[in-house]
Motif scaffolding. Structure first.
Motif, PDB file in Angstrom:
ATOM      1  N   GLN A 226     -16.330-132.096  41.522  1.00 55.45           N
ATOM      2  CA  GLN A 226     -17.969-131.927  42.832  1.00 55.45           C
ATOM      3  C   GLN A 226     -16.973-131.128  44.148  1.00 55.45           C
TER       4      GLN A 226
ATOM      5  N   MET B 210     -13.934-128.882  44.651  1.00 54.56           N
ATOM      6  CA  MET B 210     -14.882-127.577  44.954  1.00 54.56           C
ATOM      7  C   MET B 210     -15.643-127.254  46.372  1.00 54.56           C
ATOM      8  N   LYS B 211     -16.218-127.817  46.389  1.00 57.82           N
ATOM      9  CA  LYS B 211     -17.269-128.676  47.962  1.00 57.82           C
ATOM     10  C   LYS B 211     -16.282-127.794  49.106  1.00 57.82           C
ATOM     11  N   ASN B 212     -15.303-129.146  49.242  1.00 56.17           N
ATOM     12  CA  ASN B 212     -14.772-128.983  50.794  1.00 56.17           C
ATOM     13  C   ASN B 212     -13.279-128.578  50.330  1.00 56.17           C
ATOM     14  N   GLY B 213     -13.043-127.951  49.213  1.00 53.72           N
ATOM     15  CA  GLY B 213     -11.598-127.247  49.042  1.00 53.72           C
ATOM     16  C   GLY B 213     -10.726-128.050  48.702  1.00 53.72           C
TER      17      GLY B 213
ATOM     18  N   PRO C 127     -15.220-122.709  45.684  1.00 59.10           N
ATOM     19  CA  PRO C 127     -16.225-123.095  45.863  1.00 59.10           C
ATOM     20  C   PRO C 127     -17.661-122.242  44.996  1.00 59.10           C
ATOM     21  N   ASP C 128     -18.539-123.379  44.348  1.00 61.82           N
ATOM     22  CA  ASP C 128     -18.781-123.205  43.741  1.00 61.82           C
ATOM     23  C   ASP C 128     -19.639-123.716  43.267  1.00 61.82           C
ATOM     24  N   SER C 129     -21.417-124.120  43.117  1.00 56.56           N
ATOM     25  CA  SER C 129     -21.924-125.585  43.013  1.00 56.56           C
ATOM     26  C   SER C 129     -22.108-125.470  41.488  1.00 56.56           C
TER      27      SER C 129
END
Length: 294
Positions: free
Chosen positions: A222, A225-228, A256-258
């Motif tokens: 998580q 993906m959010k912060n690279g 990046p993907d939620s």
């Protein structure tokens, strides 16, 4: 005086006595005694022995029974050595210790990840001598923090935290640790997380580990993906002469993907990397843990 306090204090007193004995011995002898204690624990802890046999049998259904039992015995021997190794963590102090006991493969992958200036996730598991990273990472000039669960005995827990931080790293409490992890990453520090333990289902995703569903924390996935944040798999294997081979694998950059499916898919990817590392020496993994639960 509360009963728990007395129990904690007695345990801590006995623990300090053990440390005094271990540190008074030559390293080779201390580790040899640790191996013996590990084999003794196989006899004294029948439930743990049974669990290790069941776990390994499920993971390797075609393994002959004699080979399986021999591997479980070697695993207990490994755990005994690991326990003594942890007590000796703060005896590693110098560059000479680094050169004498440690060899590195793929260190350039870690250097490249730091250059992105987004912090680094170090992906690992309860494999080999996982605690020695608290020494060699700061010694290599790689600022690092280590996520760890707090022990039931606070006195023993604080002592172990001092051991882990003796090399210059920091311990982050696994409980409610997401904010601390993000802060460390923002300081361009590495954060080492062991991703191979059971996690409460309400905050976990279910992915396969050795072909069986296992509840796994998605926290690395998580945040990455959010912060690279780059992810660098890192595993430490103990050699037969009680030296250490550290392998850094190429960094992983998650898109990046939620979406929850992406979180599950990427967590499964990271878990498969740990599984591959365990398969390289299955006797150095923590088979006594209740990893698979329904």
């Amino acid at each position: 005086m509360p009963k728990r306090f007395l129990q904690n204090y007695l345990e801590y007193t006995l623990f300090l006595s053990l440390i005094f004995v271990v540190k008074a011995l030559p390293r080779t002898l201390a580790l040899r005694i640790g191996a013996g204690l590990g084999l003794l624990s196989k006899v004294l802890l029948p439930k743990r022995r049974k669990r290790a046999l069941e776990n390994m049998r499920m993971a390797y259904p075609l393994m002959p029974e004699e080979e399986l039992r021999n591997n479980v015995s070697e695993m207990f021997r490994h755990l005994g050595i690991s326990g003594v190794e942890m007590l000796l963590l703060d005896t590693f102090k110098t560059k000479e210790d680094l050169e004498k006991y440690f060899s590195f493969h793929g260190l350039e992958h870690l250097r490249e990840a730091y250059k992105l200036n987004k912090g680094v996730f170090l992906l690992s598991g309860h494999l080999g001598s996982w605690e020695v990273g608290t020494f060699f990472l700061p010694m290599l000039g790689c600022p690092a923090d280590f996520v760890a669960k707090q022990m039931k005995n606070p006195y023993v827990g604080r002592y172990f935290n001092r051991l882990r931080e003796a090399g210059g790293g920091r311990v982050l409490d696994a409980k409610h640790g997401a904010r601390r992890i993000v802060k460390s990453l923002a300081e361009n520090r590495a954060v080492a997380i062991l991703l191979d333990q059971h996690t409460t289902p309400s905050v976990a995703v279910k992915v396969n580990f050795f072909g069986r569903p296992a509840y796994t924390t998605p926290i690395i996935t998580q945040i990455a993906m959010k912060n690279g944040v780059p992810i660098v798999p890192c595993f430490t294997h103990r050699t037969k002469d009680n030296h250490y081979e550290i392998v850094f694998e190429p960094m992983i950059l998650l898109a990046p993907d939620s979406d929850r499916e992406a979180v599950v898919r990427n967590t499964a990817l990271l878990t498969s990397i740990i599984e591959d590392a365990v398969r390289r020496d299955l006797t150095q993994w923590f088979w006594v843990h209740r990893r698979w639960r329904e």
